[in-house]
Design an enzyme around this catalytic site. Structure first.
Site, PDB file in Angstrom:
ATOM      1  N   ARG A  25       0.757  -1.040   0.085  1.00 30.79           N
ATOM      2  CA  ARG A  25      -0.085  -0.120  -0.011  1.00 30.79           C
ATOM      3  C   ARG A  25       0.852   1.213   0.084  1.00 30.79           C
ATOM      4  O   ARG A  25       0.359   2.222  -0.781  1.00 30.79           O
ATOM      5  CB  ARG A  25      -0.736   0.078   1.140  1.00 30.79           C
ATOM      6  CG  ARG A  25      -1.977  -1.198   1.191  1.00 30.79           C
ATOM      7  CD  ARG A  25      -2.874  -1.260   2.498  1.00 30.79           C
ATOM      8  NE  ARG A  25      -1.862  -1.353   3.584  1.00 30.79           N
ATOM      9  CZ  ARG A  25      -2.022  -1.380   4.738  1.00 30.79           C
ATOM     10  NH1 ARG A  25      -3.253  -0.626   5.146  1.00 30.79           N
ATOM     11  NH2 ARG A  25      -1.542  -1.510   5.602  1.00 30.79           N
ATOM     12  N   ASN A  43      -6.125  -2.909   2.472  1.00 33.62           N
ATOM     13  CA  ASN A  43      -6.199  -4.163   2.286  1.00 33.62           C
ATOM     14  C   ASN A  43      -7.571  -4.797   2.669  1.00 33.62           C
ATOM     15  O   ASN A  43      -8.468  -4.174   2.987  1.00 33.62           O
ATOM     16  CB  ASN A  43      -5.344  -4.520   3.638  1.00 33.62           C
ATOM     17  CG  ASN A  43      -3.758  -4.699   3.511  1.00 33.62           C
ATOM     18  OD1 ASN A  43      -3.519  -4.508   2.609  1.00 33.62           O
ATOM     19  ND2 ASN A  43      -3.234  -4.584   4.589  1.00 33.62           N
TER      20      ASN A  43
END
Length: 96
Positions: A25, A43
Site C-alpha cells: 500500500r 487491504n
C-alpha cells in the site's frame, strides 16, 4: 472544465498474491502520487489488496508495472475493471 482529458479513466483493481505485509500500500500510494493519480488503496480481509486509481491510462499502466517490479511483493493475479470517473476525486491515499 476545458481541461478534461479524454485519456482519463478510473480502474478498480484487486491484487492477489503476496500483497499484504510487504509494503504494497505504501509503495502504491507513493508511486500513484508520483504519476499524478487520484484514488485509494486498502487491504481486504481475504488477503487481497483493492485499489481504485484515476488518471491518465498510461500512468495507471506505469503504476502497475512499478508494482510488479517491486521486491517482496508478488502479484500472482490482478483483476481490473474500468469504473465511472469520480468528479471530485482526491489525492491518492491509503484507506484503513
Amino acid at each position: 472544465m476545458g481541461n478534461a482529458n479524454k485519456n482519463q479513466v478510473r480502474r478498480r483493481i484487486i491484487f492477489y498474491g503476496r500483497v499484504q505485509g510487504v509494503g504494497f500500500r505504501y509503495r502504491a500510494c507513493y508511486a500513484a502520487r508520483e504519476y499524478g493519480l487520484d484514488g485509494w488503496v486498502r487491504n481486504r480481509y481475504d488477503g487481497t489488496v483493492e485499489m481504485e486509481a484515476q488518471g491518465d491510462e498510461r500512468n495507471i499502466g506505469a503504476l502497475l508495472d512499478f508494482l510488479h517490479r517491486q521486491s517482496y511483493i508478488r502479484i500472482d493475479h490482478a483483476e481490473s475493471e474500468e469504473i465511472p470517473l469520480e468528479q471530485k476525486s482526491q489525492k491518492f491515499q491509503i484507506l484503513y
